[in-house]
Structure formats: C-alpha cells, structure tokens
Design a protein around this motif. Structure first.
Motif, mmCIF file in Angstrom:
data_model
loop_
_atom_site.group_PDB
_atom_site.id
_atom_site.type_symbol
_atom_site.label_atom_id
_atom_site.label_comp_id
_atom_site.label_asym_id
_atom_site.label_seq_id
_atom_site.Cartn_x
_atom_site.Cartn_y
_atom_site.Cartn_z
ATOM 1 N N VAL A 172 28.806 27.747 -7.618
ATOM 2 C CA VAL A 172 29.041 26.727 -6.589
ATOM 3 C C VAL A 172 30.519 26.340 -6.538
ATOM 4 O O VAL A 172 31.111 26.220 -5.452
ATOM 5 C CB VAL A 172 28.156 25.490 -6.855
ATOM 6 N N ALA A 189 32.620 29.088 -4.912
ATOM 7 C CA ALA A 189 32.434 29.191 -3.464
ATOM 8 C C ALA A 189 33.006 28.000 -2.706
ATOM 9 O O ALA A 189 33.201 28.086 -1.482
ATOM 10 C CB ALA A 189 30.952 29.338 -3.140
ATOM 11 N N THR A 190 33.285 26.896 -3.392
ATOM 12 C CA THR A 190 33.682 25.672 -2.682
ATOM 13 C C THR A 190 35.093 25.180 -2.983
ATOM 14 O O THR A 190 35.589 24.316 -2.253
ATOM 15 C CB THR A 190 32.698 24.530 -3.024
ATOM 16 N N TRP A 240 31.142 30.701 6.411
ATOM 17 C CA TRP A 240 31.074 30.332 4.996
ATOM 18 C C TRP A 240 29.623 30.349 4.497
ATOM 19 O O TRP A 240 29.345 30.852 3.409
ATOM 20 C CB TRP A 240 31.679 28.945 4.802
ATOM 21 N N VAL A 285 29.058 32.430 0.939
ATOM 22 C CA VAL A 285 28.137 31.989 -0.112
ATOM 23 C C VAL A 285 27.272 33.135 -0.638
ATOM 24 O O VAL A 285 27.161 33.330 -1.860
ATOM 25 C CB VAL A 285 27.267 30.816 0.397
ATOM 26 N N THR A 318 29.520 35.545 -2.716
ATOM 27 C CA THR A 318 29.908 34.947 -3.989
ATOM 28 C C THR A 318 28.745 34.933 -4.962
ATOM 29 O O THR A 318 28.918 35.222 -6.162
ATOM 30 C CB THR A 318 30.423 33.508 -3.766
#
Length: 306
Positions: free
Chosen positions: A78, A81-82, A119, A124, A127
């Motif tokens: 997470v 990806a962010t 995204w 996501v 990733t």
C-alpha cells in the motif's frame, strides 16, 4: 521504519526506470515536439513501471526484515503504491486550489479523473503483482557472513564522521555533476525555452548515478570504519541530499534569473520545484542504498569464519 523504508526504495526504483524510459522515448520518437505527447508518455510510463516498484519493495522487505510470512507485506504494498501519488496529488491539488482562487488556468477535472482511474486499474494491480512475485522470487536472504544478534555499542567519533556531516557532504559532488544541466532544465521549464538535447540528458543522468554510487560508498565506508553499523538510512540520505543543493539552487534561480513575483507565481514555482526535488531525492537515495549494500556485502563477504 521497516515498512516505510522498502516503500521508498521501491518508489525510487520506479522513478529510475521512468526517467530512463522517458529519455529513451524522447530520443527515439521525438515526442517532445508534439503538444501533450510528453505528458501522456510520462503517465503511461509511470503506470507501467509500477511493477518493478512492487517487485523491489516486496523482495527487499522479505529478505531484510521479515523472512517468515507476515501480513505486514500488505502495508508495504500500500505504501509503495501511494507514496508518489500522494506527494504529487497533494502538491498539484494545492496548486490547483490556488489557481482557482486567482481565476487562472487549472488542471481539468476530466484529467484528474483519468489519472485516478489509471492508478486504480493499472498502478495498483501492477504494484500488487510485483510485490507478490518479489516475495516469491527475490525474497531470499543472501548475507555473506553471520550477523550478531545483539547490536554493538557505537564508540564516540569526531564530528567529520558523524552521520549528519556525511549526509550533507555527500550531496555536493553529485550536485556539481549536474549543475550545468540544471540551468538548461530550469530555463526550458520556467523561461519557456525549447529543450531537445535528451541525449546529453541521458549522459548527465548516467554521470549522476555513477557519482552518487561512489559518494554513498565512501560515506558508508567512513561510517563502518568508525564502528557505526547504522549505514542503511545514512547511505540512502547521502544520495538523497543532492536534492537539498538542487533546491538551494532553485531559490537562487528564482530571485536571480526569473522575473516572477506575487503569491501565485511563487507558489507554482516552488510547488513544482518541490516535486522535482522529492523525485530526485528518491532516485539518488535508492541509487546510494543499492550501491552501499553491494559494497558492504562485498567487504563482509571476504571475512573467513573458522
């Protein structure tokens, strides 16, 4: 920060691939000559390079921190990806709000929705897939010698061997290697000049990578030689410190080379400059960490254990 560190490295690996692909694309296809082609190519390359980001962060996390199965790898995924979208989105939305306040040009809502969809649909899943494969294929520990279960006490050392000094001193040489190119980049972006020497940019990028590797290895050597085993974050920050000097140069360029004034222009200048420096910090920091890890593995691999 055992979950945050692999996510930073994965994002740095993604940016290295992104920069390389964008420069090669600009050289091969001359996309810089078409309106909007660079932005579209940038978004496409950013989405597709999410796979190596997840792969490296997942494999690094498993091999260095938790070799046994652990649900915390989901948090690493997470974060990977962010991190970059959060930084870029926060800055761009802030600048967009300032632009709306002044009634000037802003990012269209359709473009924002398109990027969010890309995204969710592309970044996501890629990733996640990279993280899973990284844990399965690249998560084996390869330490060259036995590791102590208890950390050794760190002896007192002079100021020039302190971590803060090594970090700040390490960024001088990499910045010197890209100083001239920074002038061309800033001039093309803020003075609306036409930039087309992407072959030279590739050469400068390679020089920056080599110099960053060398200074990070030297900083790590000084640190380990003084019996300080805390080289992980030091090697990353030693490379990332290049962005500090780039930001200082941007401040000089703003006052000496541009005619910008007022809150709107100042906010946009330093907002985009912050994004550039943050990306540069991740790229150089990841390069410094990878080279330092190789160096430490090599020197400790020569230790003979009876």
């Amino acid at each position: 920060y055992i979950m945050f560190f692999p996510a930073l490295l994965g994002t740095g690996v993604q940016l290295v691939f992104l920069i390389f692909f964008m420069i090669v694309l600009a050289i091969a296809q001359s996309v810089y000559s078409e309106r909007g082609a660079m932005a579209s190519s940038f978004i496409a390359c950013w989405a597709l390079t999410s796979f190596p980001a997840g792969y490296y962060s997942g494999s690094f996390y498993k091999s260095h921190f938790y070799p046994n199965p652990s649900p915390d790898w989901i948090k690493v995924f997470v974060l990977t990806a962010t991190i970059l979208p959060s930084i870029a989105g926060g800055v761009l939305l802030s600048l967009n709000s300032i632009g709306l306040t002044y009634g000037t040009h802003t990012i269209p809502t359709s473009a924002v929705v398109t990027i969010v969809v890309i995204w969710l649909v592309v970044v996501v899943p890629l990733t996640l897939g990279g993280t899973i494969l990284g844990r399965q294929w690249g998560g084996a520990s390869d330490w060259p010698c036995r590791i102590n279960a208890f950390p050794r006490p760190i002896p007192a050392k002079p100021w020039y061997s302190q971590r803060w000094f090594l970090v700040l001193a390490s960024g001088v040489l990499p910045f010197g290697s890209i100083f001239i190119e920074m002038w061309f980049i800033f001039t093309s972006f803020w003075n609306y000049k036409f930039y087309y020497v992407y072959g030279f940019m590739m050469l400068v990028f390679l020089i920056l990578s080599i110099v960053t590797m060398c200074v990070a290895i030297v900083a790590t050597y000084f640190l380990v030689n003084s019996e300080d085993w805390r080289w992980w974050w030091t090697s990353f920050l030693a490379g990332a410190s290049t962005s500090i000097y780039v930001f200082f140069y941007s401040v000089y360029y703003f006052f000496a080379k541009t005619h910008m004034h007022g809150f709107l222009q100042t906010a946009f200048y330093f907002g985009y400059t912050f994004l550039f420096c943050a990306a540069l910090a991740l790229v150089c920091g990841t390069t410094g960490l990878i080279s330092s890890k190789w160096f430490v593995s090599r020197i400790y691999g020569n230790i003979k254990i009876d």
